[in-house]
Enzyme design. Structure first.
Site, PDB file in Angstrom:
ATOM      1  N   LYS A  13       0.832  -1.215   0.000  1.00 19.79           N
ATOM      2  CA  LYS A  13       0.000   0.000   0.000  1.00 19.79           C
ATOM      3  C   LYS A  13       0.865   1.265   0.000  1.00 19.79           C
ATOM      4  CE  LYS A  13      -2.253  -0.792   3.884  1.00 19.79           C
ATOM      5  NZ  LYS A  13      -1.710  -2.092   4.314  1.00 19.79           N
ATOM      6  N   ARG A  88      -9.015   1.509   9.385  1.00 18.70           N
ATOM      7  CA  ARG A  88      -8.603   0.131   9.664  1.00 18.70           C
ATOM      8  C   ARG A  88      -9.651  -0.603  10.489  1.00 18.70           C
ATOM      9  NH1 ARG A  88      -2.728   0.781   9.133  1.00 18.70           N
ATOM     10  NH2 ARG A  88      -1.622  -1.146   9.511  1.00 18.70           N
ATOM     11  N   ARG A 127      12.129  -6.902   5.097  1.00 19.82           N
ATOM     12  CA  ARG A 127      12.177  -5.449   4.918  1.00 19.82           C
ATOM     13  C   ARG A 127      13.220  -4.818   5.858  1.00 19.82           C
ATOM     14  NH1 ARG A 127       6.299  -2.635   4.540  1.00 19.82           N
ATOM     15  NH2 ARG A 127       6.338  -2.645   6.798  1.00 19.82           N
ATOM     16  N   ARG A 160      12.216  -2.928  11.241  1.00 22.10           N
ATOM     17  CA  ARG A 160      11.175  -2.329  12.089  1.00 22.10           C
ATOM     18  C   ARG A 160      10.764  -3.346  13.155  1.00 22.10           C
ATOM     19  NH1 ARG A 160       6.459   0.008   8.240  1.00 22.10           N
ATOM     20  NH2 ARG A 160       5.153  -0.894   9.836  1.00 22.10           N
ATOM     21  N   ARG A 171      -0.198  -8.897  13.583  1.00 23.73           N
ATOM     22  CA  ARG A 171      -0.772  -7.843  12.727  1.00 23.73           C
ATOM     23  C   ARG A 171      -1.745  -8.433  11.709  1.00 23.73           C
ATOM     24  NH1 ARG A 171       4.275  -4.966  10.311  1.00 23.73           N
ATOM     25  NH2 ARG A 171       2.803  -3.511   9.385  1.00 23.73           N
TER      26      ARG A 171
HETATM   27  P1  AMP Z   1       1.340   0.609   8.942  1.00 23.93           P
HETATM   28  O1  AMP Z   1       2.620   1.292   8.633  1.00 23.93           O
HETATM   29  O2  AMP Z   1       0.164   1.190   8.206  1.00 23.93           O
HETATM   30  O3  AMP Z   1       1.431  -0.887   8.808  1.00 23.93           O
HETATM   31  O4  AMP Z   1       1.031   0.898  10.500  1.00 23.93           O
HETATM   32  C1  AMP Z   1       1.923   0.497  11.522  1.00 23.93           C
HETATM   33  C2  AMP Z   1       1.179   0.431  12.858  1.00 23.93           C
HETATM   34  O5  AMP Z   1       0.636   1.728  13.181  1.00 23.93           O
HETATM   35  C3  AMP Z   1      -0.031  -0.511  12.894  1.00 23.93           C
HETATM   36  O6  AMP Z   1       0.343  -1.856  13.133  1.00 23.93           O
HETATM   37  C4  AMP Z   1      -0.849   0.098  14.027  1.00 23.93           C
HETATM   38  O7  AMP Z   1      -0.315  -0.227  15.294  1.00 23.93           O
HETATM   39  C5  AMP Z   1      -0.631   1.596  13.815  1.00 23.93           C
HETATM   40  N1  AMP Z   1      -1.657   2.173  12.903  1.00 23.93           N
HETATM   41  C6  AMP Z   1      -1.470   2.708  11.662  1.00 23.93           C
HETATM   42  N2  AMP Z   1      -2.635   3.119  11.140  1.00 23.93           N
HETATM   43  C7  AMP Z   1      -3.595   2.838  12.048  1.00 23.93           C
HETATM   44  C8  AMP Z   1      -5.010   2.993  12.093  1.00 23.93           C
HETATM   45  N3  AMP Z   1      -5.688   3.530  11.061  1.00 23.93           N
HETATM   46  N4  AMP Z   1      -5.657   2.579  13.206  1.00 23.93           N
HETATM   47  C9  AMP Z   1      -5.008   2.045  14.253  1.00 23.93           C
HETATM   48  N5  AMP Z   1      -3.685   1.856  14.286  1.00 23.93           N
HETATM   49  C10 AMP Z   1      -2.963   2.236  13.198  1.00 23.93           C
END
Ligand code: AMP
Length: 221
Positions: A13, A88, A127, A160, A171
């Site tokens: 994404k 989400r 990654r 990360r 996740r």
């Molecule tokens: P991402 O980089 O989008 O995979 O986000 C990394 C982490 O940030 C996720 O595993 C969540 O802990 C938090 N996070 C990002 N976006 C959201 C969201 N819309 N709602 C809740 N937690 C989020």
């Protein structure tokens, strides 16, 4: 153009959002990037978010909805935006609908990038990022010239915390239970387009553009 990118962690994404943002000349809004920046800067928001992020769980809805509410009022969002990693949960999607309704507007497209669990694990465990300059690598698909060292600035590459296998499985579990129901939510609104996410970056990018074209709502910014 207002676009949401849906899909499991590791679906690509972020990569596609950057390309689409460039293509349409609109900003990419990634809640994950905003939260990671807050963690790095040691803000109050960062301290709160870190404990959820490290375990692979979701940051509470009201926190991320607040972030999006603020970000969407910035001037660069006038022509639209690409939401990457938000909404989400159904509660976040409903809050977003409410915000858009108040602004007298609506989403144009929701693109779901579909990828299976084992492929997600293969992609995410490989990654690596440079904490110095932000450059991204993959140990299998895009390795640095010298193992563990950034080609661009010589920084020491890191993984990360939430890309460790155990956290990725958590996740994915969160994704299947809390985020996947959004597919039906947007299908009902006739906004959803699903793209297989297992080709290369260029193929997926073209497939997204093609899918946007097919949607009679709007295909340009
Ligand atoms: P991402 O980089 O989008 O995979 O986000 C990394 C982490 O940030 C996720 O595993 C969540 O802990 C938090 N996070 C990002 N976006 C959201 C969201 N819309 N709602 C809740 N937690 C989020």
């Amino acid at each position: 153009m207002k676009l949401i990118l849906l899909g499991p962690p590791g679906a690509g994404k972020g990569t596609q959002a950057v390309r689409l943002a460039e293509h349409f000349g609109i900003p990419q809004i990634s809640t994950g990037d905003i939260l990671r920046k807050a963690v790095k800067e040691g803000t109050e928001l960062g301290a709160l978010a870190k404990k959820y992020m490290d375990s692979g769980g979701l940051v509470p809805d009201e926190v991320v909805v607040g972030i999006i509410r603020e970000r969407m009022t910035e001037p660069d969002c006038g022509k639209g935006y690409i939401l990457d990693g938000f909404p989400r949960t159904i509660a976040q999607a409903e809050a977003l609908d409410e915000m858009l309704e108040k602004l007298g507007t609506q989403m144009d497209h929701v693109v779901n990038i579909s990828v299976g669990d084992e492929e997600v694990i293969r992609r995410l465990t490989g990654r690596r990022t440079c904490p110095n300059c932000g450059a991204g690598y993959h140990i299998l698909f895009d390795p640095p010239k010298q193992e563990g060292i950034c080609d661009k600035c010589g920084g020491k590459l890191i993984q990360r915390d939430d890309d460790k296998e155990e956290t990725i499985r958590a996740r994915l579990d969160v994704y299947r239970h809390q985020t996947e129901p959004l597919i039906a939510y947007y299908e009902e609104k006739h906004l959803l387009r699903t793209i297989p996410g297992e080709g290369n970056m260029e193929e997926i990018f073209s497939a997204i553009l093609k899918a946007l074209d097919k949607n009679p709502a709007k295909a340009t910014a």
